[in-house]
Design an enzyme around this catalytic site. Structure first.
Site, short mmCIF file in Angstrom:
data_model
loop_
_atom_site.label_atom_id
_atom_site.label_comp_id
_atom_site.label_asym_id
_atom_site.label_seq_id
_atom_site.Cartn_x
_atom_site.Cartn_y
_atom_site.Cartn_z
CE1 TYR A 213 -3.54 -5.28 -0.95
CE2 TYR A 213 -3.15 -3.20 0.15
CZ TYR A 213 -2.77 -4.50 -0.13
OH TYR A 213 -1.62 -5.01 0.43
CB CYS B 115 -28.47 -5.08 -7.72
SG CYS B 115 -28.69 -4.51 -9.40
NE ARG C 159 -2.93 -0.02 3.27
CZ ARG C 159 -4.14 -0.62 3.20
NH1 ARG C 159 -5.10 -0.02 2.55
NH2 ARG C 159 -4.36 -1.76 3.80
N1 LLP Z 1 3.36 -9.09 2.93
C1 LLP Z 1 2.38 -9.96 3.22
C2 LLP Z 1 2.71 -11.34 3.60
C3 LLP Z 1 1.02 -9.54 3.16
O1 LLP Z 1 0.06 -10.40 3.47
C4 LLP Z 1 0.72 -8.21 2.79
C5 LLP Z 1 -0.66 -7.73 2.71
C6 LLP Z 1 1.80 -7.34 2.48
C7 LLP Z 1 3.10 -7.81 2.57
C8 LLP Z 1 1.58 -5.93 2.06
O2 LLP Z 1 0.94 -5.16 3.03
P1 LLP Z 1 0.75 -3.58 2.80
O3 LLP Z 1 2.12 -2.96 2.80
O4 LLP Z 1 0.05 -3.38 1.51
O5 LLP Z 1 -0.07 -3.16 3.95
N2 LLP Z 1 -7.08 -5.44 1.00
C9 LLP Z 1 -6.73 -4.77 2.24
C10 LLP Z 1 -5.28 -4.99 2.61
C11 LLP Z 1 -4.89 -6.45 2.72
C12 LLP Z 1 -3.42 -6.69 3.01
C13 LLP Z 1 -3.07 -8.12 2.88
N3 LLP Z 1 -1.67 -8.43 3.06
C14 LLP Z 1 -7.09 -3.30 2.10
O6 LLP Z 1 -7.56 -2.88 1.04
O7 LLP Z 1 -6.98 -2.53 3.07
#
Ligand code: LLP
Length: 434
Positions: free
Chosen positions: A384, A356, A285
């Site tokens: 995301y 819907c 993110r």
């Molecule tokens: N590494 C692993 C093992 C992960 O499971 C994830 C994210 C990341 C790295 C990256 O995390 P980030 O830096 O993006 O926070 N769909 C959700 C977020 C799900 C994150 C899942 N794992 C949202 O839209 O908030």
């Protein structure tokens, strides 16, 4: 709260909202809506903050591509020297298609199939982030059958509270992820006893949209405690991977800057005598979230009854939960801005899509002056968004544009409706291959 939260390359020139100096309404007109627009410069600035802070240290930033896996985005990060954190054979195929280096790929995920393990061995990934002893055994068998040794890191569940939404918190005891801290040394001994495996590292990932440094330091301490125990048992550990999870600003959050987080982690590594280790990060993110917007056109306004009955005003737009599911799924708050400000009295609108479902909303109770045909921008939509999109209601997925050196480049065509059911078979159709 600033008017345009978290979007460094987003600004208003008078009434006109611009990304990298390009008027967003004009891009929406030129490419159609719904449309994701990304600033490549913002992505490079985000990864640069990690890389600068890690300069002089052995390190690898593995972009967690689940956040946004469009090929041009991967290409951008591959050219910036990144590796990738993948969670499927499909993501590996994307890395290769985008020219990424498989030797800089870490393969995460709680349920890898043997075929995916073989594919990753064949490609030569840097390591498997293994999440259970059963997975160690499966990977060992796959590697031995290929007459190879698979490099492994154990994903440890450090049992720290990342202080984030329960759906995106992953480092607590009750989560499905990782090997329990108390069982980790035994799991390392088991890994070291298997001839098809080579222990190379340790990793964790405690959650997503984390806005504090403290949970990272706690997790790092827990990992280093284990490193010391595992090495005392005669099993060397090369790298420490602290996962991803750094938050971004959607409204008024103030997460630490990446370089501040990195500096504090390096300081802790040094203080505990582990400064020589290679440090890996898996940010998703924080590399792409604030670099993108989702543009959508206002289709219909449905004002509530003006009789004091509390009826809501609905602003129905052409983007929906299938394009951006975060509000529906996590009740996530995302800023919504008019691409061109109107000189009119604003009203309070629920901004919703045409799908819907009552859960199909993008923002509730937003104060906007809007008319049908106006373009709106949903901010911080680079992470995301597209990767979680679907074809629900047989809606083609949006197009994507990347702003590169002042030019708008189409990086994904809008999906064609016919392609949505191209793989489907009518009952009287011949079987494929028959
Ligand atoms: N590494 C692993 C093992 C992960 O499971 C994830 C994210 C990341 C790295 C990256 O995390 P980030 O830096 O993006 O926070 N769909 C959700 C977020 C799900 C994150 C899942 N794992 C949202 O839209 O908030």
């Amino acid at each position: 709260m600033s008017a345009l939260p978290g979007a460094p390359n987003l600004a208003r020139a008078g009434a006109v909202l611009q990304l990298d100096g390009q008027p967003l309404a004009a891009l929406a007109q030129a490419f159609g809506t719904p449309l994701f627009v990304y600033s490549q410069a913002a992505m490079l600035a985000a990864v640069g903050a990690y890389q600068r802070a890690l300069q002089g240290r052995r390190h690898l930033v593995c972009y967690a591509m689940k956040a946004n896996s469009s090929l041009a985005v991967l290409q951008t990060f591959a050219r910036a020297g990144c590796g990738f954190d993948i969670v499927s054979g499909g993501e590996l195929a994307r890395v290769l298609a985008a020219g990424g280096d498989p030797a800089r790929v870490v393969f995460s995920g709680v349920g890898k199939r043997p075929a995916e393990m073989r594919q990753a061995m064949q490609a030569g990934v840097r390591c498997f982030n293994v999440e259970s002893t059963a997975e160690l055994d499966t990977l060992n068998a796959v590697a031995l059958a290929m007459d190879r040794r698979a490099p492994v890191s154990l994903r440890v569940n450090p049992d720290v509270d990342a202080g984030t939404h329960p759906y995106i918190s992953t480092g607590l005891k009750g989560n499905k992820f990782g090997i329990a801290h108390a069982q980790a040394v035994a799991a390392y001994r088991h890994a070291a006893s298997l001839p098809g495996l080579q222990v190379v590292g340790i990793d964790c990932h405690i959650g997503s949209q984390i806005t504090q440094v403290a949970p990272y330091l706690d997790a790092l301490d827990r990992l280093l405690d284990l490193v010391e125990q595992v090495e005392a048992a005669g099993i060397p550990i090369h790298h420490v991977d602290v996962g991803g999870g750094l938050g971004i600003t959607y409204s008024d959050e103030s997460p630490p800057a990446a370089d501040v987080l990195v500096a504090q982690l390096l300081q802790r590594l040094d203080a505990r005598g582990h400064g020589h280790r290679e440090l890996l990060f898996e940010p998703g993110r924080s590399l792409v979230g604030n670099a993108g917007v989702l543009l959508t056109e206002v289709l219909v306004l449905k004002p509530g009854a003006d009789d004091g009955s509390g009826g809501k005003n609905f602003c129905i737009v052409d983007a929906a939960m299938n394009d951006m599911v975060r509000p529906a799924m996590y009740e996530a708050w995302m800023q919504i801005e008019a691409c061109v400000l109107r000189d009119a009295v604003p009203a309070t609108w629920d901004v919703v899509g045409p799908v819907c479902e009552s859960g199909d909303w993008l923002g509730r109770e937003r104060v906007l002056a809007v008319q049908p045909g106006d373009m709106l921008a949903i901010l911080s939509a680079g992470a995301y968004g597209m990767t979680m999109s679907s074809n629900y209601n047989t809606r083609p997925r949006a197009a994507e544009v990347m702003l590169v050196d002042g030019q708008a480049r189409l990086i994904r065509q809008r999906e064609a409706v016919a392609s949505l059911f191209a793989g489907e078979l009518l009952l009287d159709a011949p079987e494929p291959g028959a």
